[in-house]
Design a protein around this motif. Sequence first.
Motif, mmCIF file in Angstrom:
data_model
loop_
_atom_site.group_PDB
_atom_site.id
_atom_site.type_symbol
_atom_site.label_atom_id
_atom_site.label_comp_id
_atom_site.label_asym_id
_atom_site.label_seq_id
_atom_site.Cartn_x
_atom_site.Cartn_y
_atom_site.Cartn_z
ATOM 1 N N VAL A 111 0.861 -1.185 0.000
ATOM 2 C CA VAL A 111 0.000 0.000 0.000
ATOM 3 C C VAL A 111 0.898 1.235 0.000
ATOM 4 O O VAL A 111 1.801 1.349 0.831
ATOM 5 C CB VAL A 111 -0.925 0.016 1.233
ATOM 6 C CG1 VAL A 111 -1.845 1.238 1.199
ATOM 7 C CG2 VAL A 111 -1.750 -1.267 1.312
ATOM 8 N N ARG A 112 0.645 2.153 -0.946
ATOM 9 C CA ARG A 112 1.433 3.384 -1.045
ATOM 10 C C ARG A 112 0.503 4.595 -1.097
ATOM 11 O O ARG A 112 -0.635 4.471 -1.578
ATOM 12 C CB ARG A 112 2.321 3.367 -2.294
ATOM 13 C CG ARG A 112 3.326 2.215 -2.333
ATOM 14 C CD ARG A 112 4.161 2.250 -3.606
ATOM 15 N NE ARG A 112 5.014 1.083 -3.735
ATOM 16 C CZ ARG A 112 6.235 0.978 -3.225
ATOM 17 N NH1 ARG A 112 6.755 2.011 -2.558
ATOM 18 N NH2 ARG A 112 6.956 -0.122 -3.370
ATOM 19 N N ASP A 113 1.006 5.735 -0.629
ATOM 20 C CA ASP A 113 0.212 6.947 -0.718
ATOM 21 C C ASP A 113 0.313 7.526 -2.123
ATOM 22 O O ASP A 113 0.961 6.951 -3.008
ATOM 23 C CB ASP A 113 0.616 7.964 0.360
ATOM 24 C CG ASP A 113 2.010 8.554 0.124
ATOM 25 O OD1 ASP A 113 2.616 8.295 -0.940
ATOM 26 O OD2 ASP A 113 2.498 9.282 1.012
ATOM 27 N N ARG A 114 -0.294 8.673 -2.356
ATOM 28 C CA ARG A 114 -0.352 9.232 -3.705
ATOM 29 C C ARG A 114 1.007 9.668 -4.224
ATOM 30 O O ARG A 114 1.195 9.845 -5.423
ATOM 31 C CB ARG A 114 -1.324 10.421 -3.714
ATOM 32 C CG ARG A 114 -2.797 9.987 -3.582
ATOM 33 C CD ARG A 114 -3.686 11.151 -3.275
ATOM 34 N NE ARG A 114 -3.371 11.749 -1.976
ATOM 35 C CZ ARG A 114 -4.085 12.713 -1.411
ATOM 36 N NH1 ARG A 114 -5.159 13.185 -2.010
ATOM 37 N NH2 ARG A 114 -3.737 13.202 -0.231
ATOM 38 N N GLU A 115 1.979 9.850 -3.314
ATOM 39 C CA GLU A 115 3.338 10.205 -3.733
ATOM 40 C C GLU A 115 4.234 8.972 -3.871
ATOM 41 O O GLU A 115 5.440 9.091 -4.098
ATOM 42 C CB GLU A 115 3.966 11.180 -2.728
ATOM 43 C CG GLU A 115 3.463 12.613 -2.841
ATOM 44 C CD GLU A 115 2.040 12.757 -2.340
ATOM 45 O OE1 GLU A 115 1.727 12.181 -1.270
ATOM 46 O OE2 GLU A 115 1.226 13.405 -3.022
ATOM 47 N N ARG A 159 4.888 6.722 -1.502
ATOM 48 C CA ARG A 159 5.537 6.320 -0.257
ATOM 49 C C ARG A 159 4.816 5.127 0.352
ATOM 50 O O ARG A 159 3.589 5.028 0.280
ATOM 51 C CB ARG A 159 5.573 7.493 0.720
ATOM 52 C CG ARG A 159 6.458 8.637 0.243
ATOM 53 C CD ARG A 159 6.309 9.880 1.084
ATOM 54 N NE ARG A 159 4.963 10.420 0.995
ATOM 55 C CZ ARG A 159 4.663 11.708 1.199
ATOM 56 N NH1 ARG A 159 5.620 12.566 1.500
ATOM 57 N NH2 ARG A 159 3.417 12.134 1.110
ATOM 58 N N VAL A 160 5.584 4.234 0.973
ATOM 59 C CA VAL A 160 5.021 2.987 1.512
ATOM 60 C C VAL A 160 4.205 3.273 2.773
ATOM 61 O O VAL A 160 4.680 3.940 3.697
ATOM 62 C CB VAL A 160 6.136 1.981 1.835
ATOM 63 C CG1 VAL A 160 5.541 0.694 2.399
ATOM 64 C CG2 VAL A 160 6.963 1.685 0.601
ATOM 65 N N VAL A 161 2.995 2.757 2.795
ATOM 66 C CA VAL A 161 2.110 2.872 3.959
ATOM 67 C C VAL A 161 2.140 1.584 4.772
ATOM 68 O O VAL A 161 2.292 1.602 5.991
ATOM 69 C CB VAL A 161 0.656 3.180 3.530
ATOM 70 C CG1 VAL A 161 -0.262 3.259 4.746
ATOM 71 C CG2 VAL A 161 0.597 4.465 2.721
ATOM 72 N N SER A 162 1.987 0.459 4.088
ATOM 73 C CA SER A 162 1.974 -0.837 4.760
ATOM 74 C C SER A 162 2.214 -1.935 3.742
ATOM 75 O O SER A 162 2.157 -1.718 2.531
ATOM 76 C CB SER A 162 0.626 -1.070 5.470
ATOM 77 O OG SER A 162 -0.447 -1.060 4.537
ATOM 78 N N PRO A 188 10.917 5.527 0.523
ATOM 79 C CA PRO A 188 10.309 6.524 1.405
ATOM 80 C C PRO A 188 9.041 5.972 2.062
ATOM 81 O O PRO A 188 8.257 5.276 1.423
ATOM 82 C CB PRO A 188 9.982 7.681 0.455
ATOM 83 C CG PRO A 188 10.938 7.517 -0.689
ATOM 84 C CD PRO A 188 11.118 6.035 -0.854
ATOM 85 N N VAL A 189 8.869 6.283 3.338
ATOM 86 C CA VAL A 189 7.734 5.765 4.106
ATOM 87 C C VAL A 189 6.731 6.885 4.370
ATOM 88 O O VAL A 189 7.113 8.004 4.734
ATOM 89 C CB VAL A 189 8.205 5.154 5.439
ATOM 90 C CG1 VAL A 189 7.011 4.634 6.249
ATOM 91 C CG2 VAL A 189 9.198 4.027 5.173
ATOM 92 N N ALA A 190 5.472 6.582 4.174
ATOM 93 C CA ALA A 190 4.415 7.566 4.402
ATOM 94 C C ALA A 190 4.154 7.743 5.893
ATOM 95 O O ALA A 190 4.469 6.876 6.701
ATOM 96 C CB ALA A 190 3.128 7.121 3.704
ATOM 97 N N ASP A 191 3.586 8.871 6.238
ATOM 98 C CA ASP A 191 3.118 9.109 7.602
ATOM 99 C C ASP A 191 1.710 8.526 7.698
ATOM 100 O O ASP A 191 0.732 9.165 7.301
ATOM 101 C CB ASP A 191 3.117 10.605 7.903
ATOM 102 C CG ASP A 191 2.707 10.922 9.339
ATOM 103 O OD1 ASP A 191 2.086 10.052 9.986
ATOM 104 O OD2 ASP A 191 2.993 12.042 9.804
ATOM 105 N N ALA A 192 1.606 7.310 8.182
ATOM 106 C CA ALA A 192 0.319 6.615 8.205
ATOM 107 C C ALA A 192 -0.688 7.320 9.102
ATOM 108 O O ALA A 192 -1.894 7.309 8.822
ATOM 109 C CB ALA A 192 0.513 5.168 8.652
ATOM 110 N N TRP A 193 -0.203 7.915 10.181
ATOM 111 C CA TRP A 193 -1.121 8.650 11.067
ATOM 112 C C TRP A 193 -1.714 9.855 10.334
ATOM 113 O O TRP A 193 -2.914 10.159 10.485
ATOM 114 C CB TRP A 193 -0.389 9.099 12.327
ATOM 115 C CG TRP A 193 0.012 7.982 13.238
ATOM 116 C CD1 TRP A 193 1.278 7.533 13.481
ATOM 117 C CD2 TRP A 193 -0.857 7.147 14.024
ATOM 118 N NE1 TRP A 193 1.257 6.480 14.361
ATOM 119 C CE2 TRP A 193 -0.032 6.223 14.713
ATOM 120 C CE3 TRP A 193 -2.237 7.103 14.206
ATOM 121 C CZ2 TRP A 193 -0.550 5.267 15.576
ATOM 122 C CZ3 TRP A 193 -2.760 6.134 15.067
ATOM 123 C CH2 TRP A 193 -1.934 5.232 15.734
#
Length: 312
Positions: free
Chosen positions: A250-254, A256-259, A287-292
Motif C-alpha cells: 500500500v502506497r500513498d499518492r506520492e 511512499r510505503v504505507v503498509s 520513502p515511508v508515508a506518515d500513516a497517522w
Amino acid sequence: MTRAEEFTEHRPLLFAIAYRILGSVAEAEDAVQEAWLRYESSTTEPVSVKSFLSAVVTRIAIDVLRSARVRREAYVGPWFPEPLLSDPYSDPERSAELADSVSMAALLLLERLTPTERAVFVLREVFGFGFPEIARAVGRSEAACRQLAVRARRHMAEGRPRFEADRREREELAARFVDALREGDLHGLTELLAADVTAVADGGGKGPAFAHPVAGATRVARLLVGFATFMDGVADLAFQRVNDQPGVVVRDREGRVVSVLALDVLDGRIQTIRTVVNPDKLGHLGPVADAWRLRAEALARRRPARGEDGVP
C-alpha cells in the motif's frame, strides 16, 4: 580474484543466511557489512571463502539475535519480520525450499528456536551446509550440531507452514484479492478467504493497526472493505511478492510505503493476512508515508462539513 570481488560474489548468500536467522533486513545488512570488515582485516587465507564468510556472518547473526530477542519481548503488539520484496540469493535447484524458508510464516516459526538452533537449521535445512562447516560456524561439535538439527526439525515440523503448490495459482488469487479490495467487493473478498482466515497487524505502537487478531471470513472481509473504503483517495495498493509469497504493498499518492500485506494461500483460499504498518520496518523499501497523517486525512474526507445533515 581480489577479496572484495570474492566477497561481492558471496554477498547474496550471506544476506540470505543472515536475514533468515534475524528476520530483519537492516540487521542482516549490518551483519553482512561486519562480515566484510572481518574478512578484509583477516591475515589468513581460508581454504573455502564461502565456508569462511558463511561462518562469520552466522556467528555475528547469532550474537545480534540474542540481544534482539530482549527487545522483541518488550515489543508492542504482534512482532513480524521486516518484509522482503526480493531475495538477492537464488538457487534454481532449491527454489522451492528457499521460497518457503523466507516466508513470514516460516520466519515466525523459527522464532520458537534458540539462536543456535535457528542458525543450525538455516545452514543445514535451507542451504545444505555439511555438519563440519556448521560446527565451525556455531562453535559446537558435529555431534552437538546433529542433535540441534534434529531438535530444530522437530520444532519446525510441529507447525510447518503449508502453501499452495502452484505459484501461478497463488498469484492469480492474490490479483483477484487486490481487485476485490480496490472495489470494496465484500462478497468477492469473502469468496477468496478461508472460513477460518486470520488477519493480524504489526504496528509496533508506531503505526495505526488493529489491536487484536481478527478471525473468520466474514469479519476479515468486512475489515478489509472498511480499510479500502477508508483509504480510498489517499492511498493505492498493488500486488507484490512479499517474502516470496503473494502480497500487497500500500502506497500513498506520492508513492511512499504505507503498509505491506503478506498472504498465506492454501487450497485455493487465503489462510492468513499479516500486515506490517510499523514504519521502522518499511524504510528499506523506500520513502515511508506518515500513516497517522493519512489516517487523519481519510477521516477528514469523510467527516460531514458544517451545515450538512442539519448540523449547524
